[in-house]
Design a protein around this motif. Structure first.
Motif, mmCIF file in Angstrom:
data_model
loop_
_atom_site.group_PDB
_atom_site.id
_atom_site.type_symbol
_atom_site.label_atom_id
_atom_site.label_comp_id
_atom_site.label_asym_id
_atom_site.label_seq_id
_atom_site.Cartn_x
_atom_site.Cartn_y
_atom_site.Cartn_z
ATOM 1 N N UNK A 126 0.858 -1.180 0.000
ATOM 2 C CA UNK A 126 0.000 0.000 0.000
ATOM 3 C C UNK A 126 0.899 1.237 0.000
ATOM 4 N N UNK A 127 0.638 2.164 -0.931
ATOM 5 C CA UNK A 127 1.591 3.233 -1.222
ATOM 6 C C UNK A 127 1.005 4.606 -0.916
ATOM 7 N N UNK A 128 1.739 5.368 -0.134
ATOM 8 C CA UNK A 128 1.425 6.763 0.166
ATOM 9 C C UNK A 128 2.506 7.609 -0.514
ATOM 10 N N UNK A 129 2.227 8.085 -1.725
ATOM 11 C CA UNK A 129 3.212 8.856 -2.471
ATOM 12 C C UNK A 129 3.460 10.221 -1.823
ATOM 13 N N UNK A 130 2.428 10.771 -1.211
ATOM 14 C CA UNK A 130 2.543 12.099 -0.612
ATOM 15 C C UNK A 130 3.612 12.140 0.471
ATOM 16 N N UNK A 131 3.619 11.128 1.335
ATOM 17 C CA UNK A 131 4.576 11.094 2.444
ATOM 18 C C UNK A 131 5.705 10.096 2.203
ATOM 19 N N UNK A 132 5.702 9.489 1.016
ATOM 20 C CA UNK A 132 6.733 8.507 0.638
ATOM 21 C C UNK A 132 6.841 7.404 1.693
#
Length: 204
Positions: free
Chosen positions: A116-122
């Motif tokens: 699961x990927x949170x690009x905003x907070x890397x």
């Protein structure tokens, strides 16, 4: 005279006979395997449990292969509507509003790791579904960071330094080398193994 331990066994299993206890163990193992193999389990009222993450991933994989929903429903002995609902469920994979993409790292049709990927907070969160370390997205690493994730993506692409890399990117319709964009085109498939990456984008 029976020991306290034997009394406990008698209370739990109703016998202390070794032959009978082995039979109980075999029956329990058989029931456990049957439950794992069954796509869903009916409650006494007739309602069915949700599919497991592995089964949902398999459904998505079959759909991507072009298998008709009717045929997928037959495989799992459920209605077409149930399959549609599980596909919809797959696109609502996280309650975190910043997690907008999931990657299923697959081995053929079997789910190995969800990312699961949170690009905003890397940031990424993973869940492994296999005990086979080489089939996991990050091997023995249980809590990978963003650098691990970027390395994983690039490892599932052709090398940056490959001859005629610009021509390959042009054929893909990509303006520059970006592992995520490449994987969206190639599914991270590499010669020599059967693993690939299923990208799922969250539906709002």
């Amino acid at each position: 005279m029976k020991t306290e331990f034997e009394h406990q066994i008698m209370e739990i299993f109703g016998t202390t006979d070794p032959v009978r206890l082995r039979q109980i163990a075999r029956d329990a193992a058989c029931c456990h395997r049957t439950a794992e193999e069954s796509p869903c389990v009916k409650h006494s009222a007739g309602r069915k449990n949700s599919f497991t993450e592995q089964q949902i991933a398999q459904i998505l994989a079959l759909q991507q292969q072009g298998i008709k929903i009717t045929d997928i429903a037959k495989k799992y002995h459920v209605s077409r509507q149930t399959i549609y609902s599980q596909i919809k469920r797959a696109h609502h994979f996280s309650d975190d509003p910043d997690v907008k993409m999931r990657m299923n790292f697959m081995n053929r049709d079997n789910l190995c790791t969800t990312i699961d990927i949170d690009f905003k907070h890397e940031k990424i969160t993973i869940q492994n579904y296999t005990d086979q370390i080489p089939l996991r997205a990050f091997g023995v690493v249980e809590h990978p960071d963003w650098d691990d994730f970027e390395y994983f993506l690039e490892d599932r692409c052709f090398p940056r330094t490959r001859d005629h890399a610009k021509s390959i990117l042009k054929e893909m319709g990509l303006p520059f080398y970006d592992p995520l964009l490449i994987i969206e085109k190639t599914q991270g498939r590499m010669e020599g193994d059967h693993q690939w990456i299923m990208i799922i984008k969250k539906e709002v």
